[in-house]
Design an enzyme around this catalytic site. Sequence first.
Site, short mmCIF file in Angstrom:
data_model
loop_
_atom_site.label_atom_id
_atom_site.label_comp_id
_atom_site.label_asym_id
_atom_site.label_seq_id
_atom_site.Cartn_x
_atom_site.Cartn_y
_atom_site.Cartn_z
N ASN A 1 -3.48 -5.18 13.13
CA ASN A 1 -5.16 -4.89 13.13
C ASN A 1 -5.99 -5.45 13.83
O ASN A 1 -7.28 -5.73 13.68
CB ASN A 1 -5.75 -4.94 11.79
CG ASN A 1 -4.94 -3.65 10.66
OD1 ASN A 1 -4.74 -2.55 11.00
ND2 ASN A 1 -4.74 -4.15 9.47
N HIS B 1 -6.59 -11.20 -0.67
CA HIS B 1 -6.01 -10.94 0.66
C HIS B 1 -6.98 -11.48 1.69
O HIS B 1 -7.99 -10.84 2.29
CB HIS B 1 -6.17 -9.39 0.54
CG HIS B 1 -5.07 -8.65 1.65
ND1 HIS B 1 -4.65 -9.36 2.86
CD2 HIS B 1 -4.48 -7.55 1.55
CE1 HIS B 1 -3.82 -8.81 3.31
NE2 HIS B 1 -3.67 -7.61 2.87
N THR C 1 0.76 -1.07 -0.13
CA THR C 1 -0.11 0.10 0.13
C THR C 1 1.00 1.18 0.03
O THR C 1 1.64 1.44 0.80
CB THR C 1 -0.92 0.13 1.25
OG1 THR C 1 -1.69 -0.98 0.88
CG2 THR C 1 -1.83 1.22 1.32
N ARG D 1 9.84 -3.80 1.49
CA ARG D 1 10.48 -2.41 1.94
C ARG D 1 11.60 -2.32 1.07
O ARG D 1 11.81 -1.24 0.32
CB ARG D 1 10.48 -2.34 3.30
CG ARG D 1 9.27 -1.91 4.19
CD ARG D 1 9.49 -2.32 5.44
NE ARG D 1 9.76 -3.52 5.94
CZ ARG D 1 9.98 -4.23 7.19
NH1 ARG D 1 9.94 -3.30 8.02
NH2 ARG D 1 10.15 -5.36 7.19
N ASN E 1 -3.57 -10.00 7.54
CA ASN E 1 -3.49 -8.80 7.97
C ASN E 1 -4.47 -8.14 8.81
O ASN E 1 -4.82 -7.13 9.01
CB ASN E 1 -2.90 -7.97 7.16
CG ASN E 1 -1.31 -8.30 7.10
OD1 ASN E 1 -0.69 -9.17 7.59
ND2 ASN E 1 -0.67 -7.52 6.01
N TYR F 1 -7.70 -7.87 7.86
CA TYR F 1 -8.86 -7.34 7.05
C TYR F 1 -10.12 -8.26 6.93
O TYR F 1 -10.29 -9.40 7.63
CB TYR F 1 -8.29 -7.14 5.61
CG TYR F 1 -7.18 -5.91 5.56
CD1 TYR F 1 -7.35 -4.63 6.28
CD2 TYR F 1 -5.99 -6.24 5.34
CE1 TYR F 1 -6.23 -3.77 6.33
CE2 TYR F 1 -4.78 -5.18 5.58
CZ TYR F 1 -5.19 -4.17 5.99
OH TYR F 1 -4.32 -3.04 6.20
#
Length: 369
Positions: free
Chosen positions: A241, A181, A27, A323, A184, A186
């Site tokens: 999250n 997805h 993202t 990253r 994480n 969601y």
Amino acid sequence: MKFEALFRPLQVGPYKLAHRVAMAPLTRMRAERETFAPRPLNAEYYGQRATPGGLIIAEASPVLSHGRGNPATPGIYSEAQVAGWRKVVDAVHAKGGIIFLQLWHVGRVSHSSFHGGALPVSASAIPIKAEGMKAMTADGKISDYETPRALETEEVKDIVEAFRQGAKNALAAGFDGVEIHGANGYLLEQFLQSRSNQRTDQYGGSVENRARLLFEVTQAAIDVWGANRVAVRLSPHGIANDSGEPDPMPLYTHIVTALDKLGLAYLHFIEPRSSGAGRAEPSAMVLFRPLYSGVLMTAGGFTGGSANAAIADGYADIIAFGRIFISNPDLPRRLRHGFPITPYNRATFYGGEEKGYTDYPAYDELTPA
């Protein structure tokens, strides 16, 4: 050549990868702010990171307008978004790359400001309660998380259809496949895990019921693409999250065993160290490799050396880098030849324009003439 295992070819569905260095879905919050469509800057960014026979998983893209929880994240539910993504895909294909799109719904990891005042939705009306965690509003401010509205049973079926349409839109945009997805914290993981799912219908209670939505969504994508161009991402021991199953093994053993039978393009894990848990063990790839006979990808703080070892030892087939792919657009080449790795600037990860996005040079550009 350094890291020989990383640079062995691999068949993934109908595609022949030239190497096993994948770009993870990241993202970046740089889509057009009104339409949430990718723009030329996004095409430039992905094109910079494409390599012949290299796999890119494009950033998570909501399949519905109420599936978003951040400003300027690209969607995959409108004609403008499909057109914008087509330019991204063209830029990657022009370099000989392969690109999948990650299909997304954030569920409760959102705020009413994104939805005209309507509450975010989830498996159950259970808010994010983790200490220090705050929601981002549509104008980029910080707020407390709200108690989400539990989806009605019929609305859950609408979620499945939204993912199906998202898969169709990704196909229309020219992508090579899609990744679901399911990680994480969601929406799909909110259904998977007992701490966020206290439903009493066919989507709650038992492991089989809680996994039902993930499998229905995956099958919807398979109906569009065929199984060998569909992938799934999971974070079994993650706590991102405010997620986290008290005992992940029964749930994820069931999921991985069932997914193994589908003939997917690949199964994608996020290692605990990069999904909120902050620890290296237990390793998802080590735990679940015996249960999964297909192509297994994993991500989470790998270096060239640790990635090569994971593949050489048989625990994974592909390593997704995040990253350091941001700050090294030519990452596969740098790893292959032992060139130095440019450090990333965390402050420029989210939002903005070129800075920290398309202005990282390739290695040749750093070398004096």
